[in-house]
Design an enzyme around this catalytic site. Sequence first.
Site, PDB file in Angstrom:
ATOM      1  N   ASN A 122       0.843  -1.264  -0.040  1.00 48.88           N
ATOM      2  CA  ASN A 122       0.010   0.010  -0.045  1.00 48.88           C
ATOM      3  C   ASN A 122       0.853   1.355  -0.137  1.00 48.88           C
ATOM      4  O   ASN A 122       0.483   2.142  -0.600  1.00 48.88           O
ATOM      5  CB  ASN A 122      -1.100  -0.090   1.106  1.00 48.88           C
ATOM      6  N   GLU A 216       4.421  -4.869  12.146  1.00 54.68           N
ATOM      7  CA  GLU A 216       3.716  -3.683  12.001  1.00 54.68           C
ATOM      8  C   GLU A 216       2.283  -3.822  11.202  1.00 54.68           C
ATOM      9  O   GLU A 216       2.484  -4.423   9.986  1.00 54.68           O
ATOM     10  CB  GLU A 216       4.487  -2.696  11.036  1.00 54.68           C
ATOM     11  N   CYS A 250      -2.679   1.827   6.717  1.00 57.16           N
ATOM     12  CA  CYS A 250      -2.872   1.094   7.790  1.00 57.16           C
ATOM     13  C   CYS A 250      -3.696   2.015   8.999  1.00 57.16           C
ATOM     14  O   CYS A 250      -4.169   1.648   9.799  1.00 57.16           O
ATOM     15  CB  CYS A 250      -1.804   0.536   8.238  1.00 57.16           C
TER      16      CYS A 250
HETATM   17  P1  NAD Z   1       0.708  -7.756   1.297  1.00 59.96           P
HETATM   18  O1  NAD Z   1      -0.362  -8.772   0.768  1.00 59.96           O
HETATM   19  O2  NAD Z   1       1.519  -7.009   0.304  1.00 59.96           O
HETATM   20  O3  NAD Z   1       1.534  -8.801   2.043  1.00 59.96           O
HETATM   21  C1  NAD Z   1       2.588  -8.298   3.003  1.00 59.96           C
HETATM   22  C2  NAD Z   1       3.933  -9.108   2.777  1.00 59.96           C
HETATM   23  O4  NAD Z   1       3.702 -10.532   3.232  1.00 59.96           O
HETATM   24  C3  NAD Z   1       4.143  -9.195   1.171  1.00 59.96           C
HETATM   25  O5  NAD Z   1       5.620  -8.980   1.192  1.00 59.96           O
HETATM   26  C4  NAD Z   1       3.799 -10.704   0.767  1.00 59.96           C
HETATM   27  O6  NAD Z   1       4.743 -11.195  -0.175  1.00 59.96           O
HETATM   28  C5  NAD Z   1       3.973 -11.264   2.384  1.00 59.96           C
HETATM   29  N1  NAD Z   1       2.984 -12.476   2.535  1.00 59.96           N
HETATM   30  C6  NAD Z   1       2.029 -12.560   2.070  1.00 59.96           C
HETATM   31  N2  NAD Z   1       1.439 -13.941   2.301  1.00 59.96           N
HETATM   32  C7  NAD Z   1       2.461 -14.580   2.777  1.00 59.96           C
HETATM   33  C8  NAD Z   1       2.769 -16.034   3.387  1.00 59.96           C
HETATM   34  N3  NAD Z   1       1.563 -16.779   3.497  1.00 59.96           N
HETATM   35  N4  NAD Z   1       3.773 -16.123   4.032  1.00 59.96           N
HETATM   36  C9  NAD Z   1       4.793 -15.359   3.955  1.00 59.96           C
HETATM   37  N5  NAD Z   1       4.650 -14.068   3.567  1.00 59.96           N
HETATM   38  C10 NAD Z   1       3.336 -13.666   2.844  1.00 59.96           C
HETATM   39  O7  NAD Z   1      -0.062  -6.572   2.360  1.00 59.96           O
HETATM   40  P2  NAD Z   1      -1.207  -6.978   3.130  1.00 59.96           P
HETATM   41  O8  NAD Z   1      -0.838  -7.933   4.253  1.00 59.96           O
HETATM   42  O9  NAD Z   1      -2.605  -6.961   2.370  1.00 59.96           O
HETATM   43  O10 NAD Z   1      -1.219  -5.495   3.747  1.00 59.96           O
HETATM   44  C11 NAD Z   1      -2.260  -4.985   4.028  1.00 59.96           C
HETATM   45  C12 NAD Z   1      -2.368  -5.094   5.560  1.00 59.96           C
HETATM   46  O11 NAD Z   1      -1.284  -4.505   6.223  1.00 59.96           O
HETATM   47  C13 NAD Z   1      -3.381  -4.150   6.251  1.00 59.96           C
HETATM   48  O12 NAD Z   1      -3.858  -4.880   7.475  1.00 59.96           O
HETATM   49  C14 NAD Z   1      -2.835  -2.734   6.743  1.00 59.96           C
HETATM   50  O13 NAD Z   1      -3.399  -2.296   8.103  1.00 59.96           O
HETATM   51  C15 NAD Z   1      -1.272  -3.437   7.313  1.00 59.96           C
HETATM   52  N6  NAD Z   1      -0.439  -2.444   7.061  1.00 59.96           N
HETATM   53  C16 NAD Z   1       0.171  -1.990   8.229  1.00 59.96           C
HETATM   54  C17 NAD Z   1       1.224  -1.077   8.124  1.00 59.96           C
HETATM   55  C18 NAD Z   1       1.768  -0.540   9.438  1.00 59.96           C
HETATM   56  O14 NAD Z   1       2.943   0.109   9.290  1.00 59.96           O
HETATM   57  N7  NAD Z   1       1.469  -0.967  10.564  1.00 59.96           N
HETATM   58  C19 NAD Z   1       1.498  -0.311   6.984  1.00 59.96           C
HETATM   59  C20 NAD Z   1       0.718  -0.661   5.772  1.00 59.96           C
HETATM   60  C21 NAD Z   1       0.050  -1.902   5.967  1.00 59.96           C
END
Ligand code: NAD
Length: 485
Positions: A122, A216, A250
């Site tokens: 994101n 995070e 997030c």
């Molecule tokens: P995403 O799908 O891009 O996943 C994040 C990472 O996890 C990627 O690099 C992906 O390759 C890896 N990943 C996915 N599935 C996996 C698995 N089974 N095993 C190992 N690695 C795996 O992103 P997302 O999770 O959809 O992100 C959105 C979420 O992240 C929301 O909940 C958002 O609130 C949170 N977020 C938090 C922050 C923060 O700084 N606290 C910032 C941005 C987003």
Amino acid sequence: MEFITTPLDDIAPKVLAARAAFEKGTTRPAAWRIATLKRMRSLLEAREERLLDALVADFGKPRAEAWLTEIGFTVGDIDHTLANLALWMKPDRVGTPVAFKPGSSHIISEPVGVVCDIAPWNYPVQLLLVPMVAAIAAGNAVVAKPSELAPHTAAELVDLIEAIGDPAVTVVQGGVAETTELLAQRFDHIIYTGNSRVARIVMRAAAEHLTPVTLELGGKSPAIVSRNANIAVAAKRIAWGKFVNAGQTCIAPDYVLVEESVHDELVAAMGKAVEEFYGTDVQASADFTRIVNEPHFHRLEKLLHNGTVAVGGQSDVDTRYIAPTVLTGITKDDPVMAEEIFGPILPVISVQSLDEAIGFVKDGSAMGDKPLALYTFSESDAENDKVVAECTSGGACVNGTLFHISNPHLPFGGVGESGMGSYHGKFGFDAFSHQRGVHTRSTKIDPSFTYPPYTAKKFKLIRKGMSMSDPRDVVAKARGWFHKA
Ligand code: NAD
């Protein structure tokens, strides 16, 4: 575009090469840290247009917004780090109790080793690079993994990291298979940004090697609006915080709890703010982001049918457009309240009092107990203080949204279901450092009372020595007393 992943067999050697560079001591000197950060900064600036193009290609991020929240944010973090690094690296001299004199004590911030940095889609640039900045500043080698869901930006980031040209700063490209292989390697710290389901996978993998983690994550971050708020300003700031990046943030305000007497005024003001930001035809505006992919689009489209649409409500699958939408008449049991929305849909819920709003947030049974962010809007300091004191969250912003994460002097991180650990500025440097306590003793005198045999006289001396107040504790106690008074 063709998405090129790192061959699985190349992943372990990349991590080993990073470890070898760390073991050789390459990454420890301040000169390496500074040169690497400067190199990253100049690459970022030289490739600014390419990165902005990639962010447009991935999900239509407006260029100005992308610059502010991604490139500008990261460059600002590098500059802050470069300005403060010498101070952060300096051993911290601390007190030594009287009983341990003559001697001195200090804390050294040591690099932990090889840091693994896994980022989401994101804010794909800053969420990958800012943890890297902290890891490099702390003298570590780092292996980064951008999200495959923003493929154009990921390709640019791979290119940028490879252009640093240092095996201590390396990158793995791919999705679940590649990340699984990456997580099988031994690291000295893992920082993962993303959802809490994958966070559990990351933490389980880390446990195999007893690797500490910074997680995070996200959650449902509330905005509480009092009848004593400046409603016009609150509406604008909430709408901005929600609709930036089409709500795919997030720390976006996930939902609003507003006192009933100002509910209609707030909703109307948010409609006005949307028009001011994006015009009457939002779909034609170049300043509004698109949804990252079709699965997320369909997930969000279903939520448009909760409660009553007060603002927006339109969608278009071909361009993955979901209008900035405000929903009213929402209850706790509606699907839109079941999980983090992560899109441009804002439920507004009417409450009778601030106490009811606080109770709603604290009884987060369906929504995760401790949100990543908390927003409170009131012209009364007492009301804002009460909300902040009674509802916990990763971070909070009073009479504003999102701004608290841009201040490098504040830690950024979650608590409970919204994550663990924090970074940004010095907090990132500390997250990737081992704080090593070192006590140095003088050999000029060698009192024998700690050595056996423990005669009655020695025992008396030991008891006396241990019960002697440290002058620093006496001062601290007095200051605490003064503060309380
Ligand atoms: P995403 O799908 O891009 O996943 C994040 C990472 O996890 C990627 O690099 C992906 O390759 C890896 N990943 C996915 N599935 C996996 C698995 N089974 N095993 C190992 N690695 C795996 O992103 P997302 O999770 O959809 O992100 C959105 C979420 O992240 C929301 O909940 C958002 O609130 C949170 N977020 C938090 C922050 C923060 O700084 N606290 C910032 C941005 C987003």
